[in-house]
Design an enzyme around this catalytic site. Sequence first.
Site: not given
Length: 273
Positions: A65, A116, A190, A215
Amino acid sequence: FHSCFDMAESHEYTHTPFPHFGTLATHAGQDPDQWNVRAVVPPISLSSTFKQASPGKPFPYEYSRGGNPNRDVFEKCMASLENARFAIATSSGVAAPTLIAQALKSGDHIVCVDVYVGTLRYFKSILCKFGILATFLDTIDLPSVEKAIQENTKMVWMEASTNPLLRMVDIGAVAKLAKGRKTDIKVVIDNSFMTPYFLRPLDHGVDVVYYSVTKYLNGHTDVTMGVLCTNNDDLAKKLRFQQYAGGAVPSPFDCYLANRGLKTLHLRMREHQ
């Protein structure tokens, strides 16, 4: 975007690549000498726990982590492509803005410029419950942004090319406006649709740029992941600790796949345009 696009006589935009982009995508963070076996392709490290020299003295990893070799390789490569000092990989695209928003406190305000829908959903349905308010703009003109900034505004949030309408925003002008109104405002963007192949927002006054790696960065529709980049030391340290405490980390295998995807980003985006 005059710094990275040239207008052709046909009135279409043609991209002038950033110098050595493909070389950086292939080699940044990938030095074989960092592995005992000198692997040219970074090996997949799936271990969740790492041996320590003695209790509390890792070498440098202790628990996945907090860090992992595959995550480090991807982050170094991503920072290089973004012309950033720091990159932090996250477990999904939405986890990146979630992590950034956690740097705020109750009573703070965000100006959101045509963001978004996933980010919009998080702000309206979850973040508001913690006393963090947002003003949502369906326009990208500067007077509207200036009017929306309040005394408690701590972030101005936008997309370089909006999803899904592909509307463009003058990010340099917005950043200059925000910083001119309040020096403590952080400008967040973004850049998922543009990618650092076409645009490097940090070079235009932005404080934090983030991506849905899912993406174009990964590009193979087999990874769910995000990443954020910044040049701000204090902010990077704060976000890194928040991620460690909150746990929104990507898997080593996803980092391996995303690192592979970066190698062909310049080729895919060149054909893409």
